[in-house]
Design a protein around this motif. Structure first.
Motif, PDB file in Angstrom:
ATOM      1  N   HIS A 222       1.283  -1.110   0.226  1.00  0.00           N
ATOM      2  CA  HIS A 222       0.067   0.151   0.066  1.00  0.00           C
ATOM      3  C   HIS A 222       1.227   1.211  -0.282  1.00  0.00           C
ATOM      4  CE1 HIS A 222      -3.875  -1.946   0.759  1.00  0.00           C
ATOM      5  NE2 HIS A 222      -2.908  -3.204   1.437  1.00  0.00           N
ATOM      6  N   LEU A 223       0.937   1.655  -1.117  1.00  0.00           N
ATOM      7  CA  LEU A 223       1.821   2.815  -1.287  1.00  0.00           C
ATOM      8  C   LEU A 223       1.476   4.715  -0.118  1.00  0.00           C
ATOM      9  CD1 LEU A 223       3.299   2.191  -4.793  1.00  0.00           C
ATOM     10  CD2 LEU A 223       4.219   1.683  -2.965  1.00  0.00           C
ATOM     11  N   LYS A 224      -0.128   4.346  -1.327  1.00  0.00           N
ATOM     12  CA  LYS A 224      -0.354   5.364  -0.991  1.00  0.00           C
ATOM     13  C   LYS A 224      -0.666   5.829   0.812  1.00  0.00           C
ATOM     14  CE  LYS A 224      -5.112   8.433  -2.330  1.00  0.00           C
ATOM     15  NZ  LYS A 224      -5.821   8.060  -3.417  1.00  0.00           N
ATOM     16  N   SER A 225      -0.741   5.377   1.909  1.00  0.00           N
ATOM     17  CA  SER A 225      -0.658   5.369   3.133  1.00  0.00           C
ATOM     18  C   SER A 225       0.671   5.154   3.780  1.00  0.00           C
ATOM     19  CB  SER A 225      -1.680   4.280   3.955  1.00  0.00           C
ATOM     20  OG  SER A 225      -0.187   2.988   3.409  1.00  0.00           O
ATOM     21  N   PHE A 226       1.431   4.705   2.584  1.00  0.00           N
ATOM     22  CA  PHE A 226       3.013   5.475   3.760  1.00  0.00           C
ATOM     23  C   PHE A 226       3.324   7.112   3.145  1.00  0.00           C
ATOM     24  CE2 PHE A 226       7.491   6.130   1.892  1.00  0.00           C
ATOM     25  CZ  PHE A 226       8.464   5.410   3.174  1.00  0.00           C
ATOM     26  N   VAL A 227       3.066   7.126   1.449  1.00  0.00           N
ATOM     27  CA  VAL A 227       3.340   8.585   0.934  1.00  0.00           C
ATOM     28  C   VAL A 227       2.617  10.088   2.191  1.00  0.00           C
ATOM     29  CG1 VAL A 227       2.609  10.396  -0.984  1.00  0.00           C
ATOM     30  CG2 VAL A 227       3.350   7.722  -1.494  1.00  0.00           C
ATOM     31  N   GLU A 228       1.735   9.690   2.093  1.00  0.00           N
ATOM     32  CA  GLU A 228       0.535  10.467   3.389  1.00  0.00           C
ATOM     33  C   GLU A 228       1.468  10.155   4.731  1.00  0.00           C
ATOM     34  OE1 GLU A 228      -3.507   8.854   3.116  1.00  0.00           O
ATOM     35  OE2 GLU A 228      -3.879  10.032   1.113  1.00  0.00           O
ATOM     36  N   GLN A 229       1.774   9.057   5.407  1.00  0.00           N
ATOM     37  CA  GLN A 229       1.753   9.444   6.140  1.00  0.00           C
ATOM     38  C   GLN A 229       3.266   9.662   6.494  1.00  0.00           C
ATOM     39  OE1 GLN A 229       3.285   5.080   7.632  1.00  0.00           O
ATOM     40  NE2 GLN A 229       0.672   4.513   7.654  1.00  0.00           N
ATOM     41  N   GLN A 230       4.248   9.906   5.335  1.00  0.00           N
ATOM     42  CA  GLN A 230       5.331  10.290   5.542  1.00  0.00           C
ATOM     43  C   GLN A 230       6.025  11.937   5.120  1.00  0.00           C
ATOM     44  OE1 GLN A 230       8.545   9.185   6.332  1.00  0.00           O
ATOM     45  NE2 GLN A 230       7.500   7.107   6.822  1.00  0.00           N
ATOM     46  N   GLY A 231       4.424  12.069   4.455  1.00  0.00           N
ATOM     47  CA  GLY A 231       4.277  13.586   4.013  1.00  0.00           C
ATOM     48  C   GLY A 231       4.714  14.474   2.678  1.00  0.00           C
ATOM     49  N   LEU A 232       5.234  13.108   1.849  1.00  0.00           N
ATOM     50  CA  LEU A 232       6.120  13.107   0.263  1.00  0.00           C
ATOM     51  C   LEU A 232       5.231  14.430  -0.252  1.00  0.00           C
ATOM     52  CD1 LEU A 232       7.048   9.747   0.241  1.00  0.00           C
ATOM     53  CD2 LEU A 232       8.474  11.361   1.256  1.00  0.00           C
ATOM     54  N   LEU A 233       5.692  14.883  -1.202  1.00  0.00           N
ATOM     55  CA  LEU A 233       5.668  15.969  -2.188  1.00  0.00           C
ATOM     56  C   LEU A 233       5.761  15.206  -3.127  1.00  0.00           C
ATOM     57  CD1 LEU A 233       5.647  19.397  -0.220  1.00  0.00           C
ATOM     58  CD2 LEU A 233       4.111  17.958   0.024  1.00  0.00           C
ATOM     59  N   GLY A 234       4.963  15.448  -4.187  1.00  0.00           N
ATOM     60  CA  GLY A 234       5.253  15.251  -5.989  1.00  0.00           C
ATOM     61  C   GLY A 234       4.546  14.233  -6.188  1.00  0.00           C
ATOM     62  N   TYR A 235       4.377  13.201  -5.324  1.00  0.00           N
ATOM     63  CA  TYR A 235       4.006  11.997  -6.367  1.00  0.00           C
ATOM     64  C   TYR A 235       2.404  11.658  -6.952  1.00  0.00           C
ATOM     65  CZ  TYR A 235       7.783  10.381  -4.073  1.00  0.00           C
ATOM     66  OH  TYR A 235       9.405   9.873  -4.071  1.00  0.00           O
ATOM     67  N   ASP A 236       2.465  11.231  -7.593  1.00  0.00           N
ATOM     68  CA  ASP A 236       1.485  11.038  -8.564  1.00  0.00           C
ATOM     69  C   ASP A 236       0.069  10.761  -7.744  1.00  0.00           C
ATOM     70  OD1 ASP A 236      -1.474  10.105  -9.868  1.00  0.00           O
ATOM     71  OD2 ASP A 236      -0.162  10.032 -11.632  1.00  0.00           O
ATOM     72  N   PRO A 237      -1.773  11.239  -7.425  1.00  0.00           N
ATOM     73  CA  PRO A 237      -2.387  11.375  -6.774  1.00  0.00           C
ATOM     74  C   PRO A 237      -3.163   9.509  -6.488  1.00  0.00           C
ATOM     75  CG  PRO A 237      -2.976  12.885  -7.850  1.00  0.00           C
ATOM     76  CD  PRO A 237      -1.362  12.528  -7.625  1.00  0.00           C
ATOM     77  N   ASN A 238      -2.744   9.170  -7.693  1.00  0.00           N
ATOM     78  CA  ASN A 238      -3.369   7.940  -7.933  1.00  0.00           C
ATOM     79  C   ASN A 238      -2.989   6.526  -7.173  1.00  0.00           C
ATOM     80  OD1 ASN A 238      -5.978   8.993  -9.305  1.00  0.00           O
ATOM     81  ND2 ASN A 238      -4.416   9.599 -10.937  1.00  0.00           N
ATOM     82  N   LEU A 239      -1.511   7.171  -7.302  1.00  0.00           N
ATOM     83  CA  LEU A 239      -0.618   6.240  -6.076  1.00  0.00           C
ATOM     84  C   LEU A 239      -1.171   4.512  -5.369  1.00  0.00           C
ATOM     85  CD1 LEU A 239       3.096   7.539  -6.120  1.00  0.00           C
ATOM     86  CD2 LEU A 239       2.295   5.484  -8.200  1.00  0.00           C
ATOM     87  N   ASP A 240      -1.584   3.761  -5.611  1.00  0.00           N
ATOM     88  CA  ASP A 240      -2.818   3.075  -4.849  1.00  0.00           C
ATOM     89  C   ASP A 240      -1.599   2.102  -3.800  1.00  0.00           C
ATOM     90  OD1 ASP A 240      -4.476   2.661  -2.632  1.00  0.00           O
ATOM     91  OD2 ASP A 240      -5.823   2.468  -4.338  1.00  0.00           O
ATOM     92  N   VAL A 241      -2.160   0.615  -4.466  1.00  0.00           N
ATOM     93  CA  VAL A 241      -2.142  -0.520  -4.002  1.00  0.00           C
ATOM     94  C   VAL A 241      -0.808  -0.914  -5.470  1.00  0.00           C
ATOM     95  CG1 VAL A 241      -2.442  -3.569  -4.107  1.00  0.00           C
ATOM     96  CG2 VAL A 241      -3.795  -1.298  -2.719  1.00  0.00           C
TER      97      VAL A 241
END
Length: 546
Positions: A222-241
């Motif tokens: 699950h990529l999306k939850s990691f991106v949100e937890q880490q506060g990573l910027l610039g990634y496609d919002p459609n990143l998911d599983v």
């Protein structure tokens, strides 16, 4: 001369310092019309913003011509003009200082390299048959960028290694230097380590093989939850599983191994303008825009499985689309090369007749084809779209914006010097004297100063600019000036061609004409060296004939 090689940046710094203002007030002129009157200008608008009423103190103006420094051009005069404060360079002394040691890129310093960059080109993970012009653009860009970085003393690792080198004929034909190898036990161990990390990962869910499960899938992450937890910027919002396979882990393992091979050096020695952090290794994914999403998935997965500092240094250099006009079917990279080669052969026959059909011209036509393709792909900013017109014969030996035009002018210089050497051997001219005996005050033709001031003087700084990988303001995308060298060579070719068509270099063998001829030969020898050094960053050998 003990004052060293002059540079544009050092001269501008000295000029700004002379006016006692922190703002950058001065600009270097480049147009032939303005260079007839001045070489540097502090525009009236800039002066008005920096000084009351735009009036520079007279003592500051009078101090400008006496500026000295190890890399500062010798200045002759500074005066007020309607356009602003204008400065002219002491040109004979500038010729002397620049043409003593022939200009070229600064040699990489001895000892440890200044940091390491891993250039990752996902396009080379597909089979050679699947390579399209859009993939070729990112490969050529990575190859060129690697040469530019190495010229600045940076250690470069290229990923992935090619497993079936013999199958990649198109890379060999385009003179792309890419490593090959299977990876061996080190890669196998790295894959095992990543599998173990995947098993412990809280973002991952193991996949049992069964109906509806894709074959070879090891886990769902699950990529999306990691991106949100880490506060990573610039990634496609459609990143998911992401469905992780053995192939996915192999790609990460190759990157991991490349990073581990980077030499450890003093992080404080790294130029901040080139690397986004103080780490000794930076990872740049060079991708076309159609593969950007998949590479972002791989990027986040690597961050999840390895929270080491290097994974946080991943940056993405994205190439714009390559539009192919009216192909009857999708065209492969190899077909693209063969089409351009046939067109170059036909254009050469039209221009040179039967001579171009001689076997000795095979290497010449191959080199012209590589030059045409590299300039077609690299002379446009990497973010912008490229349009390839494959229906009409868009390859020409005459156009001033093409790689063939650059190679033609490089060959003209080779012919000039081989002709001079032959006439020296025949006793028509004496040999070229040592540079210390040359009289550069003979160089008064407009085109001569243009070649020195716009090309020989800034060349090392042009290479430095092209190799910079500045950090993004936010997010993961970076922008590089990868078109700089091609544009520099095109403009140099145009100005050299104009000068060469206008000025007769090898004149009548009268002693009173030798001073000017020798000074011109020294200048053009330096121009030739700049051509060769710039072409080397494109893996293009200079031609001795066209």
């Amino acid at each position: 001369m003990g004052e060293g090689r002059p540079g544009v940046a050092a001269t501008l710094r000295a000029l700004n310092g002379a006016l006692g203002r922190p703002a950058a007030l001065w600009v270097k002129e480049s147009g032939a019309r303005n260079l007839r009157h001045r070489d540097f200008l502090a525009p009236r608008a800039a002066l008005s913003a920096a000084f009351p009423g735009g009036q520079v103190p007279p003592e500051a103006v009078s101090a400008v011509p006496s500026l000295r420094g190890p890399a500062v051009l010798p200045l002759r005069i500074c005066r007020q003009t309607p356009a602003g404060l204008a400065v002219q360079v002491h040109r004979p002394e500038a010729f002397q200082r620049l043409l003593g040691p022939l200009p070229g890129p600064p040699a990489p310093a001895a000892g440890p390299r200044t940091g390491c960059v891993v250039l990752h080109c996902p396009a080379l993970r597909s089979s050679p048959a699947a390579l399209r012009p859009r993939h070729l653009r990112s490969v050529l860009l990575a190859d060129h960028l690697a040469q530019l970085l190495r010229a600045q003393g940076v250690d470069v690792r290229l990923v992935p290694a090619l497993s079936e080198e013999r199958s990649w004929d198109v890379l060999r034909q385009l003179r792309i230097c890419w490593p090959s190898g299977s990876g061996g036990s080190a890669l196998t161990d790295a894959i095992s380590t990543l599998k173990a990390a995947l098993g412990r990962c809280p973002c991952a869910t193991a996949c049992e093989q069964g109906p509806g499960t894709a074959e070879g899938v090891l886990s769902k992450v699950h990529l999306k939850s990691f991106v949100e937890q880490q506060g990573l910027l610039g990634y496609d919002p459609n990143l998911d599983v992401l469905l992780v396979t053995e192939s996915t882990l192999r790609s990460l393992a190759e990157l991991q191994e490349a990073v581990l091979q980077c030499p450890v050096s003093d992080p404080t020695a790294l130029p901040a303008s080139r690397f986004p952090s103080s780490s000794c290794c930076s990872i740049v994914h060079v991708v076309n825009c159609e593969e950007e999403f998949q590479q972002q998935q791989l990027d986040v997965l690597w961050r999840i499985l390895d929270l080491g500092a290097h994974t946080a240094l991943q940056k993405h250099l994205v190439c714009g689309p390559v539009k192919v006009t009216s192909p009857s079917s999708p065209i492969g990279a190899d077909q693209y090369f063969q089409l351009r080669r046939r067109q170059m052969y036909e254009a050469s026959v039209i221009k040179y007749g039967e001579l171009a059909q001689d076997e000795a011209w095979t290497e010449v036509i191959d080199t012209l084809t590589v030059a045409a393709i590299r300039f077609e792909m690299l002379s446009t900013a990497h973010r912008s779209q490229i349009t390839l017109d494959l229906e009409n014969n868009s390859i020409s030996t005459k156009g001033t914006k093409s790689g063939a035009f650059v190679m033609y002018n490089c060959a003209r210089l080779a012919t000039l010097f081989s002709t001079f050497q032959r006439t020296v051997e025949q006793g028509t001219y004496p040999p070229l004297p040592p540079v210390s005996e040359l009289n550069f005050s003979c160089l008064r033709e407009e085109g001569e100063w243009l070649l020195l001031f716009n090309y020989l003087l800034p060349f090392p700084e042009v290479l430095q600019q092209a190799a910079q990988l500045p950090p993004p303001s936010k997010g993961i995308r970076i922008t590089a000036s990868t078109e700089t060298v091609c544009k520099f060579l095109i403009q140099l070719s145009m100005d050299f061609s104009s000068y060469y068509n206008r000025v007769h270099i090898l004149g009548e063998p009268f002693p009173h004409l030798f001073d000017q001829m020798f000074a011109r030969l020294q200048l053009l020898g330096a121009v030739r060296d700049v051509f060769h050094s710039a072409l080397a960053t494109l893996h293009l050998p200079p031609l001795s004939q066209i």
